[in-house]
Design a protein around this motif. Structure first.
Motif, PDB file in Angstrom:
ATOM      1  N   ASP A 198     -11.253  29.232  16.466  1.00 16.01           N
ATOM      2  CA  ASP A 198     -12.123  29.033  15.303  1.00 16.01           C
ATOM      3  C   ASP A 198     -11.604  27.836  14.521  1.00 16.01           C
ATOM      4  OD1 ASP A 198     -13.968  29.243  13.340  1.00 16.01           O
ATOM      5  OD2 ASP A 198     -13.552  31.345  12.840  1.00 16.01           O
ATOM      6  N   GLU A 199     -12.256  26.692  14.693  1.00 12.12           N
ATOM      7  CA  GLU A 199     -11.864  25.436  14.052  1.00 12.12           C
ATOM      8  C   GLU A 199     -10.376  25.146  14.218  1.00 12.12           C
ATOM      9  OE1 GLU A 199     -13.668  24.710  10.271  1.00 12.12           O
ATOM     10  OE2 GLU A 199     -15.118  26.309  10.566  1.00 12.12           O
ATOM     11  N   SER A 229     -18.127  31.884  12.953  1.00 16.54           N
ATOM     12  CA  SER A 229     -17.011  32.840  12.923  1.00 16.54           C
ATOM     13  C   SER A 229     -17.494  34.256  13.205  1.00 16.54           C
ATOM     14  CB  SER A 229     -16.310  32.793  11.568  1.00 16.54           C
ATOM     15  OG  SER A 229     -15.785  31.512  11.341  1.00 16.54           O
TER      16      SER A 229
HETATM   17 MG   LIG Z   1     -16.021  30.096  10.087  1.00 10.87          MG
END
Ligand SMILES: [Mg+2]
Ligand SMILES: Nc1ncnc2c1ncn2[C@@H]1O[C@H](COP(=O)(O)OP(=O)(O)OP(=O)(O)O)[C@@H](O)[C@H]1O
Lengths: 232, 301
Positions: free
Chosen positions: A163-164, A43
């Motif tokens: 992000d994911e 991140s």
């Molecule tokens: Mg993360």
């Protein structure tokens, strides 16, 4: 498109660096999976591209621009060329699908005619045709993530950061989300996706950059998720 | 810039913290009304001061039958004594002009002055106000010498320095003005704190929206404008209430003051409107600025 040149990031009040001497170059149109255990700095890597954080050392170039030379005043212009998708969707609960997507254009001052034209197009692109008047709570998690992707892509950014994006979604639905991201990638948009989802990484066989304790430990084209994390 | 979008956001923000907005509006209204009243009082004092400073005189009242002063022995001075006093006054270097006023003239003047209060003017009689000399000074501040020479002189009952009376009165007005200003200043501080709190709440309530705006690259102006305008509009509404209060101030406070104290000078509505406009602008700018500075702390760029 994205160049990390020996980037180190140490958060304030933190002794251990979140990123350490990272050198990564992502070219235009690439699709890159960013993998690694929790806390490895994925991140942080994405936030640095958005200039939400500044590197402690090293230089970052995005679309040929040196981020360290970018004034605060110019940061919004950088962000208009980068789309973002998160695990938690971040939709506005009191706005319809249409309004959520349109919001991204309204707040950068795009004319109403233009908004009316492009919003339905991008809603179709992410596979939500016919659902544009639903509220977020009337959609499944997968559908909500499609709305978020539509919002990130509606201004046709050069780079899409995710992000994911499949973190809250079941595996079957995740495949659908990945197909949307792949479609966006095929339009020439660079995609960088941080993920823990081994099945997806292994299925798509794109470039994989693996981080561990803030260092790049693997950078492999057509890679897999990795042995240590239950991959092939 | 999409006006509709901005207006909608402001409206939502103001409604969402209605109680805070009301507290803010009330505080701003009181602050601006007191501030404006202070300014009005100051204008009134300055104006009256200017008007009076070349008109105030030292009045020297001579003895007559009614004098309470024991040195008068309840008798008028002779014409010779009067001439002497006049000559002495005229010889003083501080004195610009001396006029004599007889009992008859004084009586007429008093009747004229109080003609609006018949009950009072009817009771005035010739001789209530004795013969007097009205002395104009070259410099109104140099009354000391005249007072010193005339006080206790044969045939003189009282020496009244109008300037000293006026000064006492202006001091009271000045005190009122400062009191209003100080309370206004405290209210301004309260208003700033309230704005900060309101905007902080607003920023918190809208953190989803502003977070997304930031991500998709909305300019800082676009992100901050609804908040700043929210503060400014609360300030404006407060200012409108303050304008009404200032209207009351003009009618009831200054109006009464003028009536009761025979001010020859009165502040016109034009002056009051100027003060109102200034107070409103001040309120709006104050709230907008406080919002903006608060945002710098609570909205990350
Ligand atoms: Mg993360
Ligand atoms: N805002 C912050 N302030 C201080 N430290 C932070 C901050 N954000 C992240 N960190 C630290 O930096 C390191 C890397 O965090 P990062 O969020 O980049 O990891 P990640 O790879 O995204 O993890 P995950 O897979 O759990 O999302 C961690 O040790 C984390 O504690």
């Amino acid at each position: 498109m994205i160049h990390f040149d020996n980037v180190t990031k140490v958060y304030s009040h933190q002794s251990r660096p979140a990123l350490q001497g990272v050198n990564v170059a992502v070219e235009k149109g690439e699709f890159v999976f960013l993998v690694g255990p929790s806390g490895s700095g994925k991140s942080t890597f994405l936030r640095l591209i958005l200039k939400e954080e500044r590197p402690t050392q090293g230089g970052i170039h995005v679309a040929g621009k040196d981020l360290s030379k970018l004034t605060n005043w110019k940061i919004p212009h950088l962000r208009r060329r980068i789309g973002c998708v998160f695990q938690d969707f971040r939709l506005l609960p009191n706005k319809t699908v249409n309004e959520n997507v349109a919001f991204a254009l309204e707040v950068i001052g795009k004319p109403r005619r233009f908004i009316r034209k492009v919003v339905p197009e991008v809603i179709d692109l992410v596979g939500l045709e016919g659902k544009s008047h639903r509220m977020p709570d009337e959609l499944s998690g997968g559908e909500q993530q499609r709305v978020a992707i539509a919002r990130a892509f509606v201004n046709r950014p050069m780079v899409l950061l995710a992000d994911e994006p499949t973190g809250n979604i079941d595996p079957a639905t995740s495949i659908g989300i990945m197909k949307v991201l792949d479609r966006i990638n095929r339009t020439g948009t660079t995609v960088v996706m941080a993920t823990h989802d081994a099945a997806i990484v292994d299925a798509f066989r794109k470039r994989v950059v693996e981080l561990e304790d803030g260092r790049v430990v693997r950078d492999q084209s057509r890679g897999v998720y990795g042995q240590a994390y239950g991959g092939v | 810039m999409r006006a509709q979008f901005v207006l909608q956001e402001i409206w939502i923000g103001l409604r969402r913290n209605l109680t805070m907005t009301i507290a803010l509006v009330v505080t701003v209204a009181i602050a601006m009304a007191l501030f404006g009243t202070g300014v009005l009082l100051k204008m009134q004092v300055d104006k009256s001061n200017n008007y009076w400073s070349d008109k105030v005189e030292v009045s020297i009242y001579l003895c007559n039958k009614m004098s309470a002063n024991p040195s008068c022995h309840k008798a008028e001075p002779t014409q010779g004594e009067k001439d002497q006093i006049e000559a002495q006054l005229k010889a003083m270097p501080q004195v610009a002009d001396v006029t004599a006023e007889t009992q008859q003239q004084a009586f007429q003047r008093a009747r004229e002055r109080f003609k609006d209060t018949p009950g009072f003017s009817d009771t005035i009689q010739v001789g209530d106000i004795p013969d007097s000399f009205r002395v104009k000074l070259k410099n109104p501040k140099e009354y000391q010498a005249v007072v010193a020479q005339m006080q206790g002189r044969q045939g003189v009952d009282q020496v009244i320095n109008e300037r000293a009376i006026l000064e006492k009165f202006f001091k009271i007005l000045g005190g009122l003005q400062w009191a209003a200003m100080i309370i206004a200043a405290i209210q301004v501080v309260a208003a700033v704190l309230l704005v900060a709190n309101t905007i902080r709440l607003s920023a918190f309530n809208r953190r989803r929206e502003t977070g997304i705006m930031r991500l998709v690259g909305a300019s800082n102006l676009y992100i901050q404008l609804p908040f700043v305008l929210e503060g400014a509009i609360a300030g404006l509404i407060g200012g409108i209430f303050a304008a009404v209060l200032l209207g009351f101030s003009k009618v009831f406070l200054l109006g009464r003051l003028q009536q009761n104290l025979q001010f020859a000078t009165s502040l016109g509505w034009l002056d009051v409107i100027q003060v109102i406009v200034f107070a409103m602008c001040f309120g709006v700018v104050l709230c907008a600025l406080a919002s903006f500075l608060t945002l710098r702390r609570y909205l990350k760029i």
